[in-house]
Design an enzyme around this catalytic site. Sequence first.
Site, PDB file in Angstrom:
ATOM      1  N   ASN A 863     -18.693  26.063 -25.274  1.00 59.65           N
ATOM      2  CA  ASN A 863     -17.447  25.991 -24.357  1.00 59.65           C
ATOM      3  C   ASN A 863     -16.397  25.279 -24.958  1.00 59.65           C
ATOM      4  O   ASN A 863     -15.280  25.201 -24.703  1.00 59.65           O
ATOM      5  CB  ASN A 863     -18.018  25.477 -23.134  1.00 59.65           C
ATOM      6  N   TYR A 864     -16.832  24.216 -25.890  1.00 53.66           N
ATOM      7  CA  TYR A 864     -15.840  23.151 -26.280  1.00 53.66           C
ATOM      8  C   TYR A 864     -15.621  23.074 -27.797  1.00 53.66           C
ATOM      9  O   TYR A 864     -14.660  22.386 -28.246  1.00 53.66           O
ATOM     10  CB  TYR A 864     -16.065  21.599 -25.831  1.00 53.66           C
ATOM     11  N   ILE A 865     -16.497  23.393 -28.639  1.00 55.11           N
ATOM     12  CA  ILE A 865     -16.597  23.324 -29.816  1.00 55.11           C
ATOM     13  C   ILE A 865     -16.019  24.655 -30.392  1.00 55.11           C
ATOM     14  O   ILE A 865     -16.641  25.685 -30.332  1.00 55.11           O
ATOM     15  CB  ILE A 865     -17.876  22.992 -30.607  1.00 55.11           C
TER      16      ILE A 865
END
Length: 906
Positions: A863-865
């Site tokens: 989700n974030y990297i």
Amino acid sequence: MSSSEDDTPLVRAENQAISNERISKSEDKAMDKQIPSNGHVEPGISIRMGPVDDMDVDVPATNGGANGKRKARNSIPNGKSYKDASSSEEDDKPLSKRRRTSQQATAAKNDSDSDLSDVPLKARNLPKASAEQIGASSDSDVPLNTKLVKKKEDIEKAAAKEAKAIRSKEKAAPKRKAKVESDSDDDVPLAKKKVPAKKAPVKKANGVKKEVSDSDAPLAKKPATKKTKAKAAPTPVKKGKVKTKGEEDQDREAEEEEEEYRWWEDTAKGDGTKKWDTLEHNGVVFPPEYVPLPKHVKLVYDGVPVTLHPEAEEAATFYGGMLNSTHNVENPTFNKNFFEDFSAILDKTGHGKDKDGKTVKIKKFEKCDFKPIFEHFDSERAAKKALPGAEKKALKAEKDAAEADYMYCTWDGRKQKVGNFRVEPPSLFRGRGEHPKTGRIKKRVAPEQITINIGEKAKVPPAPAGHRWKEVKHDHEGTWLAMWQENINGAYKYVMLAANSDVKGQSDFKKFEKARELKKHIDRIREDYRRDLKSEKMVDRQRATAIYLIDQFALRAGNEKGEDEADTVGCCSLKFQHITLRPPETVIFDFLGKDSIRFYDEVKVDAQVFKNLKIFKKEPKTVGDDIFDRLTTSALNKHLTSYMPGLTAKVFRTYNASYTMARLLKSLKATGNVLEKVKAYNDANREVAILCNHKRTVAASHGASIDKMNERISGLRYQVWRTKMMMIDVDPKIKKKKGAEFFERPEDLTTEWVKQHQDAEVEEMRQKITKKFEKENEKLQLDGEKEMKPRELNERLEKADELANKYKKENKTGKVEAEGKGPSIEKLENNIDKINQRIENMKIQMEDKEGNKEVALGTSKINYIDPRLTVVFSKKFDVPIEKFFSKTLREKFDWAIKSVDEDWEF
């Protein structure tokens, strides 16, 4: 950057205390005297991930306590503080016996004189991250906290430097362009023009010459390289297939191939509001109609079997079918909500009838016995599970064939996979965490509730016989195919394209590009909010403090909730009881976050932030009052857009994770085999998760999983010993040559352990042989051939008997006969080396697993990297992408895998 409306007090609940509009200098100074300082502050890191000294202090009554564990996807019983919910006394009690969480404290108003906000929580054993978990050496003298704080400071300094460099280049670009135009020698005769010396090709990014990297250039405008062979403009590329069976087959396959649309090379596509020109699909799949229970299966009320109306019986099956879900059926709220909805249906349908046809009024939940219904469904589940594999495959094939037309749509002439084309069947709403509506009945969705979105010229899919659609729309700005409103929360459900579709891929692409754009502005944002931490205006100080918490600790911004929604909060909606301040700089968060999952964390903050939170909590504020009473999520996001269009609080989570990973990967030197390289990547990922506060509770199965891996390693060590003993069988003199110690069995592999291991190995072989036999028979059945007889299985099982006899003989004689064709000392030594390598690999995997137990690597990676960073690592260190992304994720991030090479930069 505040507007005039920021000074207007927000509309709050009645009797709620509001902070003063301004903070006087005298108040500021007085607060400084109240906060002792240790002379050294290490802000920005969760101290739960490092050493925590025990402190013999009491839990403040105002905060609801806090156990040191963050519960993942767990509910906390009502009527209890979080501390009580985690106490050992209550752990073994069923949910029905536990008290529920109350957000309102019972503290009397006259107790508000004492400032309890500074009383620290009672110390507890908190999860810690070892140095090995982030790839550091265990013998380091530097505390983990200090290491991470220093690393975080370095990353922020690098980010500020990079942001200034990017803006300087962008600012210089117009000047360079003007200079080039003024220096133009167009009027000079060609013969007199100077021919410049040849130079190495220069890449350009956003119109600025760049010698090293073109990472900031739009993908569509990057020059082609030998590695990527990218085109200057988006060009359809054929999906290559293996060419076999001559030129005719090649031609036939070429005609069947679809053109692959490389939309990531056409970044302008989809920037406007119009999402599609043409759209065709076949609607949705409805769940099957309710099939009544057999006549002998009934709900029992007060000892009497009762016959129910089909609608009421279906509702009874919802509850009866899930009696094995103790987490739900022992939850008082779940039971209360279900019976309220069930009673409404009973009142409408006339309750039940006994065997004589007399009406039986069902009034009390405690008198209802759903066991006969559960036993019926349980036996059906068991029968389905016991079906031969061939029948299971046939049923699946039949289902897939019935749904085939709904699985794909045609979007702007391209075939795209649809995600959730099935309408949810009626059931009981479970919710997540501590949802107040858990147990409510989700009603069956009728076609009359569904709106279809489709192209004007496309054929509208027919509604089921006797029904019609609620509406048919042609919304070119929407990416949904169908929608309806569910009855539990009144939320709208949408049928969207699958995760691996172009539309979903573009959404992910834009999300990460937005985070990349934040690189240009992060230094100014951080400078501004750190300055505003000392602002005299309360609204500015509250906003700056909120941005600090969002940026440094990855808190979600939070949104307003309705009265009937779960009491979940985020940064902007934190209340008095959700934070506890422990001087000199520790803040303890304890609240229900997204999906009603408890968020608990202890963090060290900047001294000014600690002081601000103390001001925001000062009297007359008490339990139930807002911390940030002059701030809303919308006001916060409106402020952020003044730095960059589209910037919201959630972009910080993506930026911080991706930028941190990019910095770590840049300095990473992964060596060794594939497993060691994967571990190096996971170490970096783990560090990102710790720095960005992506933590999780240790899974209940973790200990058993580690034990299983240890057992497998012990089994391999036993095989090493057996192989050494085979060397003696081949050449008895080798014992004297190598020394007796070389051939000794490891002390922990006792005789008792060996016997248990041997028995387990023999049983495992039996199961494998039996399973393989059954699969082969299923295949023969599918092919219409004659099945093998049980005698064949018995013959195969003789191998397991042979192994058992071999072990029995070894245990009796103490000797191991050499195995294999032409065994020799050299071959056996090679076997030992291979087994030892397997042991080392397994140890690496186990160390990796142990390091990940408290860190949510998946949350960060998925989700974030930015997935392109994982692709860069894969290509740079020659590790198969399959080691990082599952098949589903490879489809979801197909755009990332195909759009970058190893030189790409975030």
